[in-house]
Scaffold this active site. Sequence first.
Site, PDB file in Angstrom:
ATOM      1  N   PHE A 143       0.851  -1.202   0.000  1.00  0.00           N
ATOM      2  CA  PHE A 143       0.000   0.000   0.000  1.00  0.00           C
ATOM      3  C   PHE A 143       0.876   1.237   0.000  1.00  0.00           C
ATOM      4  CE2 PHE A 143      -2.484   3.397   1.968  1.00  0.00           C
ATOM      5  CZ  PHE A 143      -3.615   3.359   1.169  1.00  0.00           C
ATOM      6  N   ASP A 228       9.175   2.614   1.638  1.00  0.00           N
ATOM      7  CA  ASP A 228       8.007   3.330   2.154  1.00  0.00           C
ATOM      8  C   ASP A 228       7.882   3.033   3.646  1.00  0.00           C
ATOM      9  OD1 ASP A 228       5.480   4.154   2.959  1.00  0.00           O
ATOM     10  OD2 ASP A 228       4.508   3.584   1.084  1.00  0.00           O
ATOM     11  N   LYS A 257       2.783   9.270   8.447  1.00  0.00           N
ATOM     12  CA  LYS A 257       1.859   9.059   9.558  1.00  0.00           C
ATOM     13  C   LYS A 257       2.322   9.595  10.921  1.00  0.00           C
ATOM     14  CE  LYS A 257      -1.097   5.443   7.741  1.00  0.00           C
ATOM     15  NZ  LYS A 257      -0.668   4.921   6.434  1.00  0.00           N
TER      16      LYS A 257
END
Length: 407
Positions: A143, A228, A257
């Site tokens: 993702f 990532d 995040k």
Amino acid sequence: MTSGSELRARFEAALMPNYGTPPIALARGEGCRVWDTDGRSYLDLIAGIAVSALGHGHPVLVKAVAEQAATLAHTSNLFVHERAVELAERLIALLRDGTASDPGDIRVFFANSGAEANEAALKLVKRAAGAGRPTIVSTDGGFHGRTSGALALTGKPAFRAPFGPFGVDVRFVPYGDPGVLRDAVDDSCAAVFVEPVQGEAGVLPASDGYLAEVRGICDATGAAFVLDEVQSGIGRTGHWFAHQAEGVLPDVLTLAKGLGGGLPIGACVGFGRYATAFAKGDHGSTFGGNPVACAAALAVLDTIETDGLLAAAAELGGLLAEEITSVDSPLVAEVRGAGLWRGVRLSSQAAANVQTRSAEHGFLVNAVTPDVLRIAPPLTISREEILEFTGALPAILDQSAAEETPA
Ligand SMILES: *Cc1c(COP(=O)(O)O)cnc(C)c1O
């Protein structure tokens, strides 16, 4: 206060239906606890998807944000401001200090989200590779975000199918399999995009040594290794960055995040020739590196350091995993992940039910896939709070197991 049911009805009428209507409406938070609009309290074990690293209303973050908003809230990138420079320098120092080898030049681009950090990475590797290397390699189940470029790299066909074609030539490989990766990467590839642990696939770790294999394959072919760490970074695994546990450096690193502790910020970090591959005018963002978001991120980094939250994440994450593993329930099949970032794989597709029952008992956890619960509490969570959850878990799981219809 507006009731939860009334707020949900208004949400449904005013907001697009892309999220469905979440079952709980939150009103406020303090530390690791949040309250819904009907006054019920919950222990927050998901932290806004691994975002609220310092929990809610942390005084250091509140002060930093309030002072920066009152001093200079926004500049755009037409002007230099100190917070962005300081934050970039801090990230560079953390990356330098965390590696034994000399990483060479390191530079940062600030965005507002994980997807945007990956968009920047995608443009950066294309810029560095030139026209002769049009292909990007990415992983099944991975993702990378919902904007078109990041979505093109996301290995979830159901997310991509309605929105393509994306104009990005992407080759997908199974996650964690270095042999297949070696066959897939050649000198037509600009980059390999990979997560150290696939968060949205259910906190699914790669096989041992995978990142080192990716590093070797990229070195051999000249493709960029883009890591990532949007979800895994900033202390979540008990290290500043997950790759530091493996002693492997990528060419490009993306973050978001946990970085802003609840304020929106993302970062794309380039190493070596990727530090300076963008020329003036190649990329930009009006809000990226906004002073308030940068002040929040500096407060997060300072607090992780001064309060020893890396060691706490490692220790309390270990306790959390041990306590869940020792629960005697046929529903628990596997506890995986690292630090305060755990996936609990269930023996049936009961995750949504366990999420609902947990909320009824006052605990917020996330059914990240039909059979995996994701637990990613604030890094400030205490031992007592973890034991409060694991103490209630047997009853929650018993209730959920009893509701399972036998196959
Ligand atoms: C959440 C996530 C993203 C996307 O971040 P947004 O801020 O939602 O755009 C990208 N990569 C990973 C690994 C993520 O977990």
